[in-house]
Design a protein around this motif. Structure first.
Motif, PDB file in Angstrom:
ATOM      1  N   ALA A  99      -4.368   1.904 -22.557  1.00 39.01           N
ATOM      2  CA  ALA A  99      -5.806   1.086 -21.888  1.00 39.01           C
ATOM      3  C   ALA A  99      -5.604   0.211 -20.873  1.00 39.01           C
ATOM      4  O   ALA A  99      -6.242   0.269 -19.894  1.00 39.01           O
ATOM      5  N   PHE A 100      -4.384  -0.253 -20.922  1.00 38.62           N
ATOM      6  CA  PHE A 100      -4.080  -1.345 -19.970  1.00 38.62           C
ATOM      7  C   PHE A 100      -3.837  -0.435 -18.661  1.00 38.62           C
ATOM      8  O   PHE A 100      -3.877  -0.911 -17.706  1.00 38.62           O
ATOM      9  N   TYR A 101      -2.995   0.586 -18.727  1.00 34.06           N
ATOM     10  CA  TYR A 101      -2.580   1.430 -17.548  1.00 34.06           C
ATOM     11  C   TYR A 101      -3.961   1.821 -16.962  1.00 34.06           C
ATOM     12  O   TYR A 101      -3.996   1.788 -15.815  1.00 34.06           O
ATOM     13  N   ASP A 102      -4.963   2.379 -17.493  1.00 33.55           N
ATOM     14  CA  ASP A 102      -6.051   2.893 -17.211  1.00 33.55           C
ATOM     15  C   ASP A 102      -6.966   1.586 -16.337  1.00 33.55           C
ATOM     16  O   ASP A 102      -7.519   1.834 -15.303  1.00 33.55           O
ATOM     17  N   TYR A 103      -6.901   0.306 -17.164  1.00 32.68           N
ATOM     18  CA  TYR A 103      -7.692  -0.780 -16.469  1.00 32.68           C
ATOM     19  C   TYR A 103      -6.783  -0.961 -15.076  1.00 32.68           C
ATOM     20  O   TYR A 103      -7.588  -1.496 -14.279  1.00 32.68           O
ATOM     21  N   LEU A 104      -5.436  -0.996 -15.409  1.00 32.99           N
ATOM     22  CA  LEU A 104      -4.645  -1.361 -13.913  1.00 32.99           C
ATOM     23  C   LEU A 104      -5.159  -0.262 -12.692  1.00 32.99           C
ATOM     24  O   LEU A 104      -5.149  -0.449 -11.643  1.00 32.99           O
ATOM     25  N   VAL A 105      -5.028   1.021 -13.036  1.00 34.12           N
ATOM     26  CA  VAL A 105      -5.343   2.167 -12.152  1.00 34.12           C
ATOM     27  C   VAL A 105      -6.795   1.652 -11.488  1.00 34.12           C
ATOM     28  O   VAL A 105      -7.067   1.807 -10.352  1.00 34.12           O
ATOM     29  N   MET A 106      -7.927   1.313 -12.393  1.00 32.81           N
ATOM     30  CA  MET A 106      -9.151   1.190 -11.778  1.00 32.81           C
ATOM     31  C   MET A 106      -9.267  -0.213 -10.804  1.00 32.81           C
ATOM     32  O   MET A 106      -9.582  -0.235  -9.755  1.00 32.81           O
ATOM     33  N   SER A 107      -8.312  -1.166 -11.469  1.00 36.37           N
ATOM     34  CA  SER A 107      -8.473  -2.393 -10.813  1.00 36.37           C
ATOM     35  C   SER A 107      -7.668  -2.466  -9.394  1.00 36.37           C
ATOM     36  O   SER A 107      -8.342  -2.814  -8.492  1.00 36.37           O
ATOM     37  N   TYR A 108      -6.791  -1.653  -9.421  1.00 35.11           N
ATOM     38  CA  TYR A 108      -5.740  -1.570  -8.044  1.00 35.11           C
ATOM     39  C   TYR A 108      -6.460  -0.787  -7.112  1.00 35.11           C
ATOM     40  O   TYR A 108      -6.700  -0.976  -5.867  1.00 35.11           O
ATOM     41  N   ALA A 109      -7.200   0.335  -7.469  1.00 41.92           N
ATOM     42  CA  ALA A 109      -8.399   1.182  -6.641  1.00 41.92           C
ATOM     43  C   ALA A 109      -9.072   0.481  -6.178  1.00 41.92           C
ATOM     44  O   ALA A 109      -9.574   0.530  -4.928  1.00 41.92           O
ATOM     45  N   GLN A 110      -9.571  -0.460  -6.998  1.00 38.50           N
ATOM     46  CA  GLN A 110     -11.081  -1.171  -6.428  1.00 38.50           C
ATOM     47  C   GLN A 110     -10.387  -2.264  -5.508  1.00 38.50           C
ATOM     48  O   GLN A 110     -11.104  -2.316  -4.371  1.00 38.50           O
ATOM     49  N   ILE A 111      -9.519  -2.659  -5.542  1.00 42.59           N
ATOM     50  CA  ILE A 111      -9.013  -4.002  -4.664  1.00 42.59           C
ATOM     51  C   ILE A 111      -8.696  -3.195  -3.401  1.00 42.59           C
ATOM     52  O   ILE A 111      -8.655  -3.826  -2.620  1.00 42.59           O
ATOM     53  N   LEU A 112      -7.963  -2.049  -3.616  1.00 41.45           N
ATOM     54  CA  LEU A 112      -7.381  -1.540  -2.527  1.00 41.45           C
ATOM     55  C   LEU A 112      -8.423  -1.231  -1.316  1.00 41.45           C
ATOM     56  O   LEU A 112      -8.096  -0.661  -0.281  1.00 41.45           O
ATOM     57  N   THR A 113      -9.698  -1.021  -1.848  1.00 42.94           N
ATOM     58  CA  THR A 113     -10.964  -0.793  -0.885  1.00 42.94           C
ATOM     59  C   THR A 113     -10.934  -2.066   0.150  1.00 42.94           C
ATOM     60  O   THR A 113     -11.411  -1.944   1.317  1.00 42.94           O
ATOM     61  N   GLN A 114     -10.241  -3.117  -0.129  1.00 39.83           N
ATOM     62  CA  GLN A 114     -10.313  -4.141   0.863  1.00 39.83           C
ATOM     63  C   GLN A 114      -9.129  -4.103   1.730  1.00 39.83           C
ATOM     64  O   GLN A 114      -9.223  -5.059   2.582  1.00 39.83           O
ATOM     65  N   TYR A 115      -8.351  -3.265   1.591  1.00 37.32           N
ATOM     66  CA  TYR A 115      -7.159  -3.016   2.424  1.00 37.32           C
ATOM     67  C   TYR A 115      -7.731  -2.883   3.961  1.00 37.32           C
ATOM     68  O   TYR A 115      -8.257  -1.792   4.355  1.00 37.32           O
ATOM     69  N   THR A 116      -6.960  -3.862   4.956  1.00 32.57           N
ATOM     70  CA  THR A 116      -7.548  -3.676   6.364  1.00 32.57           C
ATOM     71  C   THR A 116      -6.220  -3.765   7.381  1.00 32.57           C
ATOM     72  O   THR A 116      -6.421  -4.743   8.183  1.00 32.57           O
ATOM     73  N   ASP A 117      -5.254  -3.271   7.053  1.00 32.84           N
ATOM     74  CA  ASP A 117      -4.117  -3.220   7.739  1.00 32.84           C
ATOM     75  C   ASP A 117      -3.480  -4.501   8.143  1.00 32.84           C
ATOM     76  O   ASP A 117      -2.929  -4.997   9.121  1.00 32.84           O
ATOM     77  N   GLN A 118      -3.292  -5.343   7.037  1.00 30.19           N
ATOM     78  CA  GLN A 118      -2.529  -6.657   6.932  1.00 30.19           C
ATOM     79  C   GLN A 118      -1.197  -6.419   7.270  1.00 30.19           C
ATOM     80  O   GLN A 118      -0.571  -5.409   7.120  1.00 30.19           O
TER      81      GLN A 118
END
Length: 215
Positions: A99-118
């Motif tokens: 469950a923690f694996y799935d949670y990390l996948v969702m969390s990282y995928a969601q947060i990566l939407t904020q990536y803007t070439d830092q």
């Protein structure tokens, strides 16, 4: 500012846990691992930026293929469980890890939407004592429109393979694992490991969508 720090956490977490199949990264040195993965991982995000912006759900695949193979999910999950890990059955620990694996996948995928070439700067390699099993590697994220963010990645050495895996990251001194352990400790004591695992599974099904960044 809060979203920026969260985005930084996920983006650089990818750096310690991903690798592009086309190139072999030396996982026997944590500094080289992070530096090499940073170059490869950010290249993929930049090359396919338009596709990810059009369909953020594709970021789940990026996380599964590029991040998760290099994260010691079970070690991280047991750290989050804390004292509850010993009280839980093997089946409960396995369920929570999945469950923690799935949670990390969702969390990282969601947060990566904020990536803007830092811009990312990884500290220079240091000599590591042979008897050390955990090291911290500093990474600075620089964005022209925001103050720099310091992150310290925790990596653990696998004694059998001699390779390093990421398991935690501190953002300006705040540990991701400690934060999650504190957040879920009450629920774990009250409802049990299985109930919390099922909640994480449901939360992991949330759709991936880009959120507006705070200034």
């Amino acid at each position: 500012m809060k979203k920026w720090i969260t985005a930084a956490l996920a983006v650089v977490s990818m750096m310690i846990s991903s690798a592009v199949i086309a190139q072999t990264i030396d996982a026997t040195n944590p500094y080289i691992l992070i530096d090499g993965v940073a170059d490869n991982a950010f290249s993929r995000l930049k090359d396919d930026k338009e596709a990810y912006q059009a369909n953020p759900e594709l970021l789940r695949d990026v996380v599964k293929e590029e991040l998760m193979p290099y994260i010691n999910v079970r070690y991280a999950a047991l750290n989050v469980l804390g004292s509850q890990a010993k009280k839980a059955t093997k089946e409960e620990r396995d369920l929570f890890t999945e469950a923690f694996y799935d949670y990390l996948v969702m969390s990282y995928a969601q947060i990566l939407t904020q990536y803007t070439d830092q811009e990312v700067t990884v500290e220079a390699p240091k000599t590591i004592a042979k008897n050390r099993s955990v090291v911290s590697v500093r990474v600075d994220i620089v964005d022209k429109s925001r103050p720099p963010i310091r992150l310290d990645f925790k990596l653990r050495k696998n004694r059998k393979t001699q390779e390093w895996q990421g398991f935690d990251v501190q953002v300006e001194g705040v540990s991701m694992l400690s934060t999650k352990a504190s957040e879920w400790s009450g629920q774990l004591r009250k409802n049990g490991v299985e109930a919390v695992a099922q909640e994480l599974i449901e939360r992991s099904k949330a759709p991936i969508a880009k959120e507006e960044s705070e200034s």
